[in-house]
Design an enzyme around this catalytic site. Structure first.
Site, PDB file in Angstrom:
ATOM      1  N   CYS A 115       0.857  -1.175   0.000  1.00  0.00           N
ATOM      2  CA  CYS A 115       0.000   0.000   0.000  1.00  0.00           C
ATOM      3  C   CYS A 115       0.892   1.222   0.000  1.00  0.00           C
ATOM      4  CB  CYS A 115      -0.954  -0.015   1.188  1.00  0.00           C
ATOM      5  SG  CYS A 115      -0.128   0.153   2.750  1.00  0.00           S
ATOM      6  N   ARG A 120       4.695  -3.883   2.905  1.00  0.00           N
ATOM      7  CA  ARG A 120       3.841  -4.624   3.833  1.00  0.00           C
ATOM      8  C   ARG A 120       3.750  -6.134   3.543  1.00  0.00           C
ATOM      9  NH1 ARG A 120      -0.896  -0.949   6.108  1.00  0.00           N
ATOM     10  NH2 ARG A 120      -0.330  -2.136   7.950  1.00  0.00           N
ATOM     11  N   PRO A 121       4.891  -6.823   3.616  1.00  0.00           N
ATOM     12  CA  PRO A 121       4.883  -8.269   3.389  1.00  0.00           C
ATOM     13  C   PRO A 121       4.201  -9.006   4.545  1.00  0.00           C
ATOM     14  CG  PRO A 121       7.029  -7.548   4.179  1.00  0.00           C
ATOM     15  CD  PRO A 121       6.199  -6.307   4.016  1.00  0.00           C
ATOM     16  N   ASP A 306       2.519   5.495  13.476  1.00  0.00           N
ATOM     17  CA  ASP A 306       1.175   5.995  13.192  1.00  0.00           C
ATOM     18  C   ASP A 306       0.966   7.446  13.639  1.00  0.00           C
ATOM     19  OD1 ASP A 306       0.575   3.576  12.092  1.00  0.00           O
ATOM     20  OD2 ASP A 306      -0.522   2.810  13.821  1.00  0.00           O
TER      21      ASP A 306
HETATM   22  N1  EPU Z   1       6.869  -6.817   8.281  1.00  0.00           N
HETATM   23  C1  EPU Z   1       7.609  -7.789   7.646  1.00  0.00           C
HETATM   24  N2  EPU Z   1       7.028  -9.011   7.492  1.00  0.00           N
HETATM   25  C2  EPU Z   1       5.780  -9.312   7.936  1.00  0.00           C
HETATM   26  C3  EPU Z   1       5.049  -8.317   8.584  1.00  0.00           C
HETATM   27  C4  EPU Z   1       5.617  -7.069   8.749  1.00  0.00           C
HETATM   28  O1  EPU Z   1       8.732  -7.550   7.227  1.00  0.00           O
HETATM   29  O2  EPU Z   1       5.340 -10.446   7.764  1.00  0.00           O
HETATM   30  C5  EPU Z   1       7.459  -5.484   8.473  1.00  0.00           C
HETATM   31  C6  EPU Z   1       6.629  -4.384   7.843  1.00  0.00           C
HETATM   32  O3  EPU Z   1       6.925  -4.223   6.475  1.00  0.00           O
HETATM   33  C7  EPU Z   1       7.031  -3.206   8.677  1.00  0.00           C
HETATM   34  C8  EPU Z   1       7.217  -3.801  10.063  1.00  0.00           C
HETATM   35  O4  EPU Z   1       7.396  -5.199   9.858  1.00  0.00           O
HETATM   36  O5  EPU Z   1       8.253  -2.703   8.237  1.00  0.00           O
HETATM   37  C9  EPU Z   1       6.080  -3.588  11.016  1.00  0.00           C
HETATM   38  O6  EPU Z   1       4.844  -3.929  10.403  1.00  0.00           O
HETATM   39  P1  EPU Z   1       3.660  -4.584  11.227  1.00  0.00           P
HETATM   40  O7  EPU Z   1       3.469  -5.980  10.768  1.00  0.00           O
HETATM   41  O8  EPU Z   1       3.884  -4.363  12.677  1.00  0.00           O
HETATM   42  O9  EPU Z   1       2.411  -3.732  10.718  1.00  0.00           O
HETATM   43  P2  EPU Z   1       0.932  -4.273  10.697  1.00  0.00           P
HETATM   44  O10 EPU Z   1       0.741  -5.199  11.805  1.00  0.00           O
HETATM   45  O11 EPU Z   1       0.566  -4.712   9.326  1.00  0.00           O
HETATM   46  C10 EPU Z   1      -0.151  -2.540  12.316  1.00  0.00           C
HETATM   47  C11 EPU Z   1      -1.147  -1.428  12.234  1.00  0.00           C
HETATM   48  C12 EPU Z   1      -0.564  -0.270  11.452  1.00  0.00           C
HETATM   49  C13 EPU Z   1       0.706   0.187  12.170  1.00  0.00           C
HETATM   50  C14 EPU Z   1       1.695  -0.991  12.282  1.00  0.00           C
HETATM   51  C15 EPU Z   1       2.952  -0.645  13.062  1.00  0.00           C
HETATM   52  C16 EPU Z   1      -3.289  -2.530  12.274  1.00  0.00           C
HETATM   53  C17 EPU Z   1      -4.562  -2.858  11.578  1.00  0.00           C
HETATM   54  N3  EPU Z   1      -2.367  -1.891  11.582  1.00  0.00           N
HETATM   55  O12 EPU Z   1       0.106  -2.935  10.973  1.00  0.00           O
HETATM   56  O13 EPU Z   1      -1.531   0.778  11.540  1.00  0.00           O
HETATM   57  O14 EPU Z   1       1.307   1.229  11.452  1.00  0.00           O
HETATM   58  O15 EPU Z   1       1.038  -2.091  12.960  1.00  0.00           O
HETATM   59  O16 EPU Z   1       2.640  -0.207  14.321  1.00  0.00           O
HETATM   60  O17 EPU Z   1      -3.137  -2.828  13.446  1.00  0.00           O
HETATM   61  C18 EPU Z   1      -2.552   2.785  10.911  1.00  0.00           C
HETATM   62  O18 EPU Z   1      -3.338   2.629  11.867  1.00  0.00           O
HETATM   63  O19 EPU Z   1      -2.497   3.862  10.265  1.00  0.00           O
HETATM   64  C19 EPU Z   1      -1.677   1.682  10.528  1.00  0.00           C
HETATM   65  C20 EPU Z   1      -1.064   1.619   9.343  1.00  0.00           C
END
Ligand code: EPU
Length: 438
Positions: A115, A120-121, A306
């Site tokens: 996105c 966002r992998p 965020d």
């Molecule tokens: N990442 C990986 N591999 C994965 C997953 C994540 O490399 O399998 C990387 C991401 O690319 C990123 C980092 O790990 O660099 C952190 O990503 P995370 O997985 O924590 O993000 P998320 O869980 O998809 C949630 C929130 C986001 C918030 C992030 C970080 C929800 C629905 N979304 O996303 O919220 O930015 O955690 O805190 O909970 C927002 O509310 O505006 C929003 C984007």
């Protein structure tokens, strides 16, 4: 399509009630799929992302009832196949995989794409599921996970940029019904993970250490229905705090969890803003002229990604040079060119934005690109001279409950218009935005 018109210059004054947390409620709603019994979730924010999650649950077979601020879910019978189109529209929907795998031993869910904020992998989510014994196939845009039996084990979940919030949530939700003990190492420590674990424990799960980097989950046979109230939204609280400081007003945030806001308070103190805590309330006011900051985003308890865009809008008002570094999502700078249209002086150097602050912003016509970028544009619009028009605010409505209404109560001159003549708040969008506002 709605857009916002802001006539800037009014300092915000008064009280604003913080809604339930978007990022807590989405995985908690997914967790209701882990039982066939009734679950009641309260403190639900009125957000388009929540309505979207409700559609996802219904498409999976759950019966869902919405009231003003609660959602009742009963998932007696479920299909493991998520609706491709509904799921791919919201990245947060990836967290239905863990519950489906836990309860049905099978999940087929569309692969979430990248996105505007970054790639966002989901490799870490899949690593976690595989570690629990699932076989994963990627076919025709779907992730297909199957596990005749899930077996607990120790799983290291650290990735390139640290821990993963929804990855931790997903693996935790699959592991609660696995055989034996799962230990998630390098787990995300975000309060939303702790809130999810609290709900799962109410459902009968055995989880220790949520909120710390090591979470221990002892699998149980079955979960039952439960009731839960979600935590207040720390990002919404941070956003109103920045808006209060940016406009040189005085705002009391009601229904906050100050313990979750320490990184925000720390930066605001450094910027010469006082945050006075009384129980669940916090009053935000400047102590004098704003000071520039050097901040890098980090996983919790560090400064949250965020709230990066909103801080950047605030720093346009602090005389001097601020450096804001984004360490979680590589492309989360879509607000920079739009803030530039309002007169902000910001240069990008790799993953850092260099903000030369202390200059007056001027109203302009700008475009929302993602949720938090939109919030930054609103803050900038509140301080800018003359009128700012923000198009594509469906991004804002994903994660902020009635932001225009809340800001109006605080004294902002902000109106919401719709470009469709069938709506009572119809008003055509200015021609400068019309072509691109599709
Ligand atoms: N990442 C990986 N591999 C994965 C997953 C994540 O490399 O399998 C990387 C991401 O690319 C990123 C980092 O790990 O660099 C952190 O990503 P995370 O997985 O924590 O993000 P998320 O869980 O998809 C949630 C929130 C986001 C918030 C992030 C970080 C929800 C629905 N979304 O996303 O919220 O930015 O955690 O805190 O909970 C927002 O509310 O505006 C929003 C984007």
């Amino acid at each position: 399509m709605d857009y916002l018109e802001i006539k800037g210059g009014n300092p915000l004054h008064g009280e604003v009630r913080i809604s339930g947390s978007k990022n807590a409620v989405l995985p908690i709603l997914a967790a209701t799929l882990l039982t066939e019994e009734q679950c009641v979730i309260r403190g639900i924010p009125d957000l388009s992302d929540v309505k979207h999650m409700v559609k996802i649950l219904e498409a999976l077979g759950a019966s869902v009832e919405l009231t003003a601020d609660s959602i009742t879910v009963e998932a007696r019978q479920l299909t493991p196949i998520g609706d491709y189109d509904i799921i791919r529209k919201m990245r947060g929907s990836v967290c239905i995989m863990g519950p489906l795998l836990g309860r049905l031993h099978e999940a087929k869910v569309s692969m979430p794409g990248g996105c505007v904020i970054g790639a966002r992998p989901i490799n870490l989510h899949l690593w976690g599921f595989r570690s629990l014994g699932a076989e994963i196939d990627l076919k025709e845009g779907y992730v297909i996970a199957k596990a005749p039996e899930l077996k607990g084990r120790s799983i290291f979940m650290g990735g390139r940029n640290g821990s993963t919030v929804l990855g931790t949530a997903n693996v935790m939700m699959a592991a609660v019904l696995a055989k034996g003990e799962t230990v998630i190492e390098y787990a995300a420590c975000e309060p939303e993970i702790k809130d999810l674990a609290d709900f799962l424990v109410k459902m009968g799960a055995n989880i220790k250490g949520a909120g710390s980097p090591t979470i221990r989950i002892r699998g149980v046979e079955k979960l039952h229905g439960a009731e839960h109230t979600v935590i207040p939204d720390r990002v919404e609280a941070a956003t109103y705090a920045m808006a209060a400081a940016a406009t040189d007003g005085e705002v009391t945030l009601l229904n906050t969890e100050p313990a979750h806001l320490q990184a925000i308070f720390h930066q605001l103190y450094q910027a010469n803003v006082s945050c006075t805590v009384r129980g669940k309330e916090v009053t935000i006011r400047r102590k004098g002229p704003l000071k520039p900051l050097s901040v890098a985003t980090q996983p919790y308890p560090g400064y949250p990604t965020d709230a990066q865009a909103q801080l950047m809008a605030l720093m346009t008002q602090a005389s001097g040079i601020s450096i804001i570094t984004e360490r979680i999502f590589e492309s989360r700078f879509m607000h920079v060119p739009e803030l530039g249209r309002l007169g902000a002086r910001i240069e990008l150097e790799g993953v850092s934005a260099i903000v030369e602050g202390g200059f007056e912003l001027q109203g302009a016509h700008v475009m929302s690109s993602d949720l938090r970028a939109s919030a930054a544009l609103v803050i900038a619009g509140l301080v800018a001279k003359s009128t700012t028009i923000i198009a594509r605010i469906y991004h804002l409505d994903r994660g902020y409950e009635k932001m225009d209404v809340k800001l109006r109560k605080l004294g902002a001159d902000i109106s919401r218009w719709n470009t469709d003549s069938n709506y009572p708040n119809y008003r055509p969008i200015p021609s400068s935005l019309a072509l691109t506002d599709e």
